[in-house]
Design an enzyme around this catalytic site. Structure first.
Site, PDB file in Angstrom:
ATOM      1  CD  GLU A 232       8.964  15.720  -8.218  1.00 18.39           C
ATOM      2  OE1 GLU A 232       8.322  15.519  -9.073  1.00 18.39           O
ATOM      3  OE2 GLU A 232      10.177  15.785  -7.776  1.00 18.39           O
ATOM      4  N   PRO A 233       7.415  14.762  -1.939  1.00 16.22           N
ATOM      5  CG  PRO A 233       6.071  15.466  -0.271  1.00 16.22           C
ATOM      6  CD  PRO A 233       6.152  15.672  -1.712  1.00 16.22           C
ATOM      7  N   GLY A 234       8.421  11.589  -0.888  1.00 16.59           N
ATOM      8  CA  GLY A 234       7.984  10.055  -1.003  1.00 16.59           C
ATOM      9  C   GLY A 234       8.146   9.791   0.399  1.00 16.59           C
TER      10      GLY A 234
ATOM     11  NE  ARG B 103      16.139   3.724   3.587  1.00 16.40           N
ATOM     12  CZ  ARG B 103      16.342   4.163   4.511  1.00 16.40           C
ATOM     13  NH1 ARG B 103      16.223   3.540   5.776  1.00 16.40           N
ATOM     14  NH2 ARG B 103      17.225   5.206   4.631  1.00 16.40           N
TER      15      ARG B 103
ATOM     16  CE1 TYR C 175      20.651   4.444  -0.863  1.00 18.07           C
ATOM     17  CE2 TYR C 175      18.924   3.372   0.333  1.00 18.07           C
ATOM     18  CZ  TYR C 175      19.216   4.206  -0.749  1.00 18.07           C
ATOM     19  OH  TYR C 175      18.681   4.074  -1.807  1.00 18.07           O
TER      20      TYR C 175
ATOM     21  CB  CYS D 226      23.768 -17.293   1.529  1.00 14.27           C
ATOM     22  SG  CYS D 226      22.449 -18.550   1.687  1.00 14.27           S
TER      23      CYS D 226
ATOM     24  CE1 TYR E  55      12.534   5.856  -2.543  1.00 17.01           C
ATOM     25  CE2 TYR E  55      12.334   6.626  -0.320  1.00 17.01           C
ATOM     26  CZ  TYR E  55      12.232   6.887  -1.692  1.00 17.01           C
ATOM     27  OH  TYR E  55      12.061   8.096  -2.258  1.00 17.01           O
TER      28      TYR E  55
HETATM   29  C1  LIG Z   1      12.957  10.180  -5.043  1.00 19.14           C
HETATM   30  C2  LIG Z   1      12.586  11.284  -5.598  1.00 19.14           C
HETATM   31  C3  LIG Z   1      11.865  11.809  -4.889  1.00 19.14           C
HETATM   32  C4  LIG Z   1      11.176  11.589  -3.172  1.00 19.14           C
HETATM   33  O1  LIG Z   1      12.472  11.592  -2.502  1.00 19.14           O
HETATM   34  P1  LIG Z   1      11.936  11.348  -1.139  1.00 19.14           P
HETATM   35  O2  LIG Z   1      13.212  11.418  -0.263  1.00 19.14           O
HETATM   36  O3  LIG Z   1      11.379   9.964  -0.914  1.00 19.14           O
HETATM   37  O4  LIG Z   1      11.229  12.615  -0.651  1.00 19.14           O
HETATM   38  C5  LIG Z   1      11.188  13.094  -5.167  1.00 19.14           C
HETATM   39  N1  LIG Z   1      11.434  13.482  -6.565  1.00 19.14           N
HETATM   40  C6  LIG Z   1      12.319  12.693  -7.164  1.00 19.14           C
HETATM   41  C7  LIG Z   1      12.663  13.406  -8.787  1.00 19.14           C
HETATM   42  C8  LIG Z   1      12.790  11.627  -6.962  1.00 19.14           C
HETATM   43  O5  LIG Z   1      13.634  11.015  -7.828  1.00 19.14           O
END
Ligand SMILES: *Cc1c(COP(=O)(O)O)cnc(C)c1O
Length: 425
Positions: free
Chosen positions: A282-284, A322, A326, A353, A383
């Protein structure tokens, strides 16, 4: 010489005869003239390229973690590819619904899904609901029973792996708000509870150890930590989460999808599991981060004698929180002189501000950078917009998509009327 490294720019980025940035042949000046600044520009061919590569690099299913960047226009585009979609709230589900993203291709995450969110997920036929606590197991069980449905679920487990990344984006360690711990036996108990329930169908397990991870050893450890559960419960689905890191800075290198895939699948192979299973990742960030840039206009340049030079732009922590959350680093460059030597140190700050409203603590830009210049920050596709706020009642910027067929608005910029729409007069 210290020019921007081209590997931080999206696929369609190039320079014209004068050294100015173009995206699929569209000059940045045209984009800024049509849409103004601040402005998010996504190269959707870059996104499609990442998705296609990811789906082919291994025998797995790819789910895009939509929290990285979500829009109806993006989902309309992604839906024709062979991917699943992660959502983690009723709001994200509502966007998926608005884009007619098929329910059976959705995975619903979150550590505290409300009754209403679970009802909405069940009603829309979400393919997999990821259960995160015993309270949630009970909540979903009641809904499924009442609706006379059997709801397919994954169990989120905490593998007890400390991924080497920022503490706030580390999620696999034992002391975590997410999931059921493997070592305490909670995961075992959750799985057995679900297996013994007619209204819930145990489909498999899910783990996600964090974000912006470069150390492949962390992914290896994740899979190894799941081994006892895999052997004991023979899940049909093994969802290993996302988290592969991307380059934000000149000297960084993005994680390689093929090596990531090999690490995960080779570690699974070593477990010699004697049943059929499907792997989901599940990459985002890795799908969208480097596909986008943000354009800002410089409003003030303030020389603080003997200290530093502050360069203030027309956005800030409201469009990219970010750095504040972070301490993340970014590069900056002048799109009118992409290959120019960036010989002067500036602190790029926003218009909010807060002294902490910093976009880049130590940015290098050409020394002649001045008021009116457009400055760009690359790798802002993940993000950024999705974490944007209206702090100081600053309207959220528009989002533009560019591809080989041209440019179009994907999300319009907010207006003052938008900012006032919740107010009661
Ligand atoms: C945020 C998240 C992701 C994606 O993370 P990335 O660092 O963006 O790849 C995948 N799975 C779950 C459950 C998440 O919370």
């Amino acid at each position: 010489m210290n020019p921007l490294s081209p590997h931080l720019l999206p696929l369609g980025a190039s320079t014209d005869d004068e050294g100015k940035l173009t995206l699929h042949g569209v000059s940045f000046e045209e984009l800024v003239e049509v849409y103004g600044t601040p402005l998010f520009v996504y190269d959707t061919d870059d996104i499609v390229g990442k998705v296609t590569h990811l789906t082919r690099v291994a025998n797995w299913k790819v789910a895009y973690a939509s929290k990285a960047f979500l829009s109806v226009a993006l989902l309309r585009l992604l839906k024709s590819y062979d991917i699943l979609l992660d959502v983690a709230s009723g709001g994200e589900l509502a966007v998926a619904k608005a884009a007619d993203f098929p329910g059976d291709r959705l995975i619903f995450h979150g550590n505290n899904k409300s009754r209403r969110e679970l009802e909405e997920a069940v009603a829309y036929g979400v393919g997999l609901i990821v259960l995160d606590s015993f309270n949630e197991v009970e909540r979903l069980r009641q809904i499924a029973k009442r609706e006379g449905k059997v709801v397919p679920v994954l169990v989120r487990v905490t593998p007890g792996v400390e991924a080497h990344t920022h503490e706030y984006i580390m999620t696999g360690q034992e002391d975590s708000k997410f999931g059921f711990s493997v070592s305490s036996g909670a995961a075992k108990k959750a799985i057995e509870t679900i297996m013994g329930d007619e209204a819930l169908e145990f489909m498999g397990i899910h783990a996600h150890i964090g974000s912006q991870i470069f150390l492949l050893e962390s992914f290896r450890k994740e899979v190894e930590a799941l081994a006892p559960l895999l052997h004991a419960y023979r899940p049909r689905i093994i969802n290993l989460g996302g988290g592969i890191g991307v380059a934000y800075l000149n000297y960084e290198e993005s994680g390689d999808f093929a090596i990531w895939a090999k690490t995960l699948t080779a570690t699974l192979d070593e477990l010699t599991l004697d049943f059929d299973y499907e792997v989901i990742v599940e990459p985002g960030r890795a799908i969208v981060a480097s596909s986008a840039l943000t354009f800002y206009t410089v409003g003030t340049v303030k020389e603080v004698e003997g200290v530093r030079t502050y360069l203030a732009v027309d956005g800030g922590m409201s469009d990219n929180p970010r750095p504040v959350i972070y301490d993340s680093g970014y590069e900056a460059f002048l799109p009118r002189a992409v290959g120019a030597d960036r010989d002067k140190n500036f602190r790029i700050v926003g218009k909010h501000c807060e002294s902490g409203d910093v976009i880049i603590k130590d940015a290098f830009l050409p020394s002649e950078t001045s008021v009116g210049d457009v400055v760009a920050t690359p790798v802002t596709g993940a993000y950024g917009y999705s974490m944007a706020s209206n702090y100081n009642r600053v309207p959220r910027p528009p989002v533009v998509f560019v591809d080989s067929s041209g440019h179009r608005l994907a999300i319009r910029g907010e207006t003052y009327e938008d900012l006032l729409r919740l107010e009661l007069f």
